[in-house]
Design a protein around this motif. Structure first.
Motif, short mmCIF file in Angstrom:
data_model
loop_
_atom_site.label_atom_id
_atom_site.label_comp_id
_atom_site.label_asym_id
_atom_site.label_seq_id
_atom_site.Cartn_x
_atom_site.Cartn_y
_atom_site.Cartn_z
N LEU A 204 0.62 -1.17 0.54
CA LEU A 204 -0.18 -0.09 -0.14
C LEU A 204 0.81 1.56 0.14
O LEU A 204 1.01 2.50 -0.70
CB LEU A 204 -0.99 0.22 1.30
N ARG A 205 2.22 1.63 0.62
CA ARG A 205 2.69 2.38 0.77
C ARG A 205 3.51 2.74 -0.56
O ARG A 205 3.65 3.98 -1.01
CB ARG A 205 4.30 2.28 1.79
N ILE A 206 4.10 1.63 -1.04
CA ILE A 206 4.55 1.54 -2.46
C ILE A 206 3.51 2.30 -3.90
O ILE A 206 3.89 2.78 -4.48
CB ILE A 206 5.11 0.56 -3.08
N GLY A 207 1.96 1.59 -3.07
CA GLY A 207 1.26 1.61 -3.92
C GLY A 207 0.48 3.45 -4.16
O GLY A 207 0.39 4.44 -4.89
N ILE A 208 0.62 4.12 -2.69
CA ILE A 208 0.89 5.28 -3.13
C ILE A 208 1.66 5.90 -3.78
O ILE A 208 1.04 7.27 -4.25
CB ILE A 208 -0.21 5.58 -1.28
N VAL A 253 2.88 17.26 -0.75
CA VAL A 253 2.13 16.59 -0.09
C VAL A 253 2.58 14.63 -0.62
O VAL A 253 1.78 13.58 0.48
CB VAL A 253 1.31 16.63 -1.53
N GLY A 254 3.26 14.20 -1.33
CA GLY A 254 3.44 13.33 -1.99
C GLY A 254 4.48 12.43 -0.36
O GLY A 254 4.18 11.32 0.01
N TYR A 255 5.09 13.08 0.20
CA TYR A 255 5.46 12.87 1.53
C TYR A 255 4.44 12.44 3.02
O TYR A 255 4.73 11.26 3.61
CB TYR A 255 6.51 14.19 1.98
N LEU A 256 3.16 13.72 2.85
CA LEU A 256 2.37 13.15 3.61
C LEU A 256 2.12 11.79 3.56
O LEU A 256 1.24 11.56 4.58
CB LEU A 256 1.58 14.65 3.89
N LEU A 257 1.55 12.14 2.12
CA LEU A 257 0.15 10.74 1.61
C LEU A 257 1.25 9.45 1.92
O LEU A 257 1.08 8.27 3.50
CB LEU A 257 0.27 10.76 -0.13
N ASP A 258 2.78 9.27 2.02
CA ASP A 258 3.59 8.47 2.28
C ASP A 258 2.96 8.11 4.34
O ASP A 258 3.29 6.89 4.56
CB ASP A 258 4.75 7.96 2.03
N ARG A 259 3.90 9.16 5.19
CA ARG A 259 3.94 8.99 6.15
C ARG A 259 2.92 8.65 7.04
O ARG A 259 2.25 8.33 7.52
CB ARG A 259 3.50 10.88 6.48
N THR A 260 0.97 8.87 5.53
CA THR A 260 -0.17 9.01 6.70
C THR A 260 -0.18 7.23 6.61
O THR A 260 -0.64 6.66 7.65
CB THR A 260 -1.21 9.52 5.82
N ILE A 261 0.43 6.71 5.41
CA ILE A 261 -0.33 5.15 5.00
C ILE A 261 0.60 4.64 6.05
O ILE A 261 0.65 3.96 6.92
CB ILE A 261 0.81 4.68 3.91
#
Length: 275
Positions: A204-208, A253-261
């Protein structure tokens, strides 16, 4: 006389400051060094890339008014990013549901693995943007086409990591399921998914991350409101400072998405998933 609460607070404060210093100060020092270096090498009036000070001055309206609402694609950066995130959310959620289901099937069934795995291995090597013309032909619209590109980009790491997680369930867990005589639903919810969760969240982290990369590239081609088209439109108008500002926002935004997952993964797997 010092109360116990004050004593505990004083003892905890240096540890908090030490942790803050260790995690925040080094990136700030590196960032300051990079900005100074960038400012020096791009300070010449003939430089093709603007210096940070020039970027701020030329994009101040975009920075100060992110919620601006205009006509058509004349929108603030917040709305461009929001449009991109909405497409990513739809495509990514579809990929997560379908990917986990297919990964579970492939990981649990030898016949499914032999029949589907070679196809998956071939399709996952197709570049994401190569799917865009086909999706445009199928959907006749840019928005669902971009969502499909996100779906087809994010699904492969989810399928592969889920299948690997299912195949690596310890034999002891399988023996416990047999002793307790769990039915298929109980085995799926209490044994299979919890045991494979670290692998699933890795996918899921790779996918986001791949989803966010793909949507920016896809929007450059489909047009409309979105951070990808904003970057492409800025390039066509020779607004290099706007491009740099947009890239900074894309990275954040990409960093925040990764940290959220990653945060959700640690909460669900009780810190067994990698951060």
């Amino acid at each position: 006389m010092t109360t116990p609460k004050k004593t505990v607070a004083r003892r905890a404060l240096p540890q908090w400051l030490t942790s803050l210093t260790g995690h925040v100060v080094p990136p700030l020092i590196t960032l300051a060094f990079l900005l100074v270096f960038w400012e020096i090498i791009c300070s010449s009036p003939t430089a093709s890339i603007p210096a940070p000070s020039r970027v701020v001055s030329e994009t101040w309206e975009l920075i100060a008014h992110p919620f601006y609402v205009g006509q058509g694609i004349d929108q603030g950066l917040f709305w461009h990013i929001f449009a991109s995130l909405r497409r990513v959310a739809l495509g990514y959620c579809l990929a997560a549901v379908v990917g986990i289901a297919l990964g579970t099937l492939v990981g649990q069934s030898q016949w499914a693995m032999r029949g589907l795995d070679p196809i998956f291995q071939v399709l996952r090597t197709v570049p994401p943007l190569a799917w865009l013309p086909l999706s445009l032909a199928a959907f006749k619209d840019g928005n669902p086409s971009a969502i499909f590109v996100i779906f087809i980009t994010a699904i492969w790491p989810i399928i592969i990591n889920t299948a690997v997680g299912i195949r690596n369930i310890p034999q002891d867990y399988l023996n416990v399921a047999k002793v307790l005589r769990l039915n298929q639903f109980e085995y799926f919810t209490k044994i299979m998914i919890p045991a494979a969760a670290p692998y699933i969240f890795t996918g899921l982290r790779i996918g986001i991350g791949l989803s966010w990369l793909a949507i920016v590239a896809a929007e450059m081609l489909i047009g409309g409101v979105g951070i990808g088209f904003f970057i492409w439109d800025a390039w066509n108008s020779s607004r290099i400072s706007d491009i740099i500002l947009a890239l900074i926002y894309v990275g954040i935004v990409g960093y925040l998405l990764d940290r959220t997952i990653a945060f959700v993964a640690k909460a669900v797997t009780r810190n067994t998933a990698s951060a």
